[in-house]
Scaffold this motif. Structure first.
Motif, short mmCIF file in Angstrom:
data_model
loop_
_atom_site.label_atom_id
_atom_site.label_comp_id
_atom_site.label_asym_id
_atom_site.label_seq_id
_atom_site.Cartn_x
_atom_site.Cartn_y
_atom_site.Cartn_z
N CYS A 1 -25.36 -49.28 5.64
CA CYS A 1 -24.06 -48.99 5.04
C CYS A 1 -23.23 -50.27 5.00
O CYS A 1 -23.18 -51.00 5.98
CB CYS A 1 -23.33 -47.92 5.87
SG CYS A 1 -21.66 -47.60 5.25
N ARG B 1 -20.06 -50.62 5.00
CA ARG B 1 -18.69 -50.51 5.53
C ARG B 1 -18.53 -51.14 6.92
O ARG B 1 -17.54 -51.81 7.19
CB ARG B 1 -18.28 -49.06 5.61
CG ARG B 1 -18.26 -48.38 4.27
CD ARG B 1 -16.84 -48.23 3.77
NE ARG B 1 -16.84 -47.65 2.46
CZ ARG B 1 -16.26 -48.22 1.41
NH1 ARG B 1 -15.66 -49.38 1.51
NH2 ARG B 1 -16.30 -47.63 0.23
N CYS C 1 -17.76 -49.58 9.82
CA CYS C 1 -16.62 -49.01 10.54
C CYS C 1 -16.82 -49.24 12.04
O CYS C 1 -17.93 -49.10 12.56
CB CYS C 1 -16.52 -47.50 10.27
SG CYS C 1 -16.37 -47.09 8.53
N CYS D 1 -18.69 -46.70 14.30
CA CYS D 1 -19.98 -46.20 13.82
C CYS D 1 -21.07 -47.24 14.09
O CYS D 1 -20.82 -48.43 14.04
CB CYS D 1 -19.86 -45.90 12.33
SG CYS D 1 -21.42 -45.50 11.54
S1 SF4 Z 1 -18.80 -44.21 9.27
FE1 SF4 Z 1 -20.69 -45.43 9.33
S2 SF4 Z 1 -21.92 -44.63 7.64
FE2 SF4 Z 1 -19.84 -43.91 7.32
S3 SF4 Z 1 -18.87 -45.43 6.00
FE3 SF4 Z 1 -18.42 -46.08 8.11
S4 SF4 Z 1 -20.08 -47.49 8.66
FE4 SF4 Z 1 -20.75 -46.35 6.85
#
Ligand code: SF4
Length: 314
Positions: free
Chosen positions: A122, A124, A126, A129
């Motif tokens: 992914c 992102r 986050c 996560c």
């Molecule tokens: S929570 Fe995890 S899987 Fe979902 S967008 Fe954020 S980094 Fe990606």
């Protein structure tokens, strides 16, 4: 060889790694079963743990086994100053020859659906996560739907962020062509959904739909409204709302009320729940209990209602 399997998280959902390990050993002529006693000798016991110890307690290692192999994200996560940290050095992927096995669904006869994982990673990253640390900051296609599905009527899709995958058109087409009902179990990333995605989703047999609005600093109201206008079903799906991480109560309530008014189903997730303030736990109880949530429209009213005093006294 006699092989024992332990699903450390319990048997609440089919464990893909264990199903592949089972298929691999059965193909070699080994005997595979759920481990059940130290009175029995096993050549190898595999223990798999997906969830961190906050949500899933570890179990002792079997004593009567020549080899015990532990794996899964849950074993690579530890708590540091109240935050979960993923330690990549403690995580190992399945060997290639196991990873490519078609899952042995027979070890979970209580479930009649397929489980798929067709893309990993992914972009992102986050902070709460572990996907990016574990699988990288790019969503990449790693398999076809037929690597997991052989005619089941329903598929649970475990891809962490399929909407960010360059090959999503191909994957969406494959899922559509199964004719099975689908659940994007890990959530679709609203920020990446485009018109083509909505067209595909509208042609799929969606059983459940999940999204997330984790960060209140992301102004996603317009995007959720846009999707709600285009999506053919009246109930728009469940949206995870992360709390107790970096949001105020005002920001929590803003996301909940906006989503509810757009016909989504907000679902409060609590970061580090054991140490969360009581008010956050109450927010979760109110919002996630759909009977109460429907009856008591505002959280402020819930705190003064009989529903709250009933559970407060429990
Ligand atoms: S929570 Fe995890 S899987 Fe979902 S967008 Fe954020 S980094 Fe990606």
């Amino acid at each position: 060889m006699r092989i024992g399997l332990i699903d450390v998280d319990g048997h609440n959902f089919p464990n893909l790694a264990l199903m592949r390990i089972s298929a691999y050993h059965k193909a070699k002529g080994d005997e595979v079963e759920w481990w059940w006693s130290d009175l029995i000798h096993y050549d190898i016991v595999y223990m798999s743990k997906i969830f961190s110890s906050t949500y899933s307690k570890d179990v002792p290692e079997p004593m009567n086994a020549d080899k015990v192999i532990k794996g899964g994200t849950g074993y690579a996560i530890h708590l540091e100053n109240g935050k979960e940290v993923f330690d990549k050095s403690k995580h190992q992927n399945l060997p290639d020859e196991v990873e490519k096995m078609f899952p042995d669904y027979s070890i979970y006869p209580e479930f009649d659906f397929a489980v798929s994982l067709t893309s990993r990673g992914c972009p992102r990253g986050c902070s709460f996560c572990h996907v990016a640390a574990k699988e990288g900051r790019c969503s990449v296609k790693v398999a076809d739907v037929s690597d997991f599905w052989n005619g089941q009527k329903h598929i649970e899709i475990l891809d962490p962020n399929i909407t960010a995958c360059r090959d999503k058109r191909d994957l969406m087409r494959q899922y559509m062509e199964t004719g099975a009902t689908l659940n994007f179990n890990q959530g679709l990333d609203m920020r990446f959904i485009n018109d083509d995605d909505v067209n595909d989703i509208n042609r799929m047999r969606i059983k459940k739909m999940h999204f997330a609005w984790d960060n209140p600093k992301d102004d996603l109201e317009g995007k959720f409204r846009w999707f709600a206008d285009k999506y053919r079903k009246s109930r728009k799906g469940m949206v995870y709302v992360l709390t107790n991480h970096s949001s105020t109560m005002e920001e929590n309530l803003h996301r909940i009320y906006v989503l509810r008014d757009l016909n989504y189903d907000p679902f409060v997730m609590v970061y580090n729940k054991p140490e969360a303030p009581q008010e956050i736990k109450m927010l979760q109880r109110w919002c996630n209990n759909k009977f109460v949530f429907k009856k008591v429209k505002r959280f402020e009213d819930y705190l003064g209602s009989k529903h709250y005093s009933e559970i407060k006294d429990m």
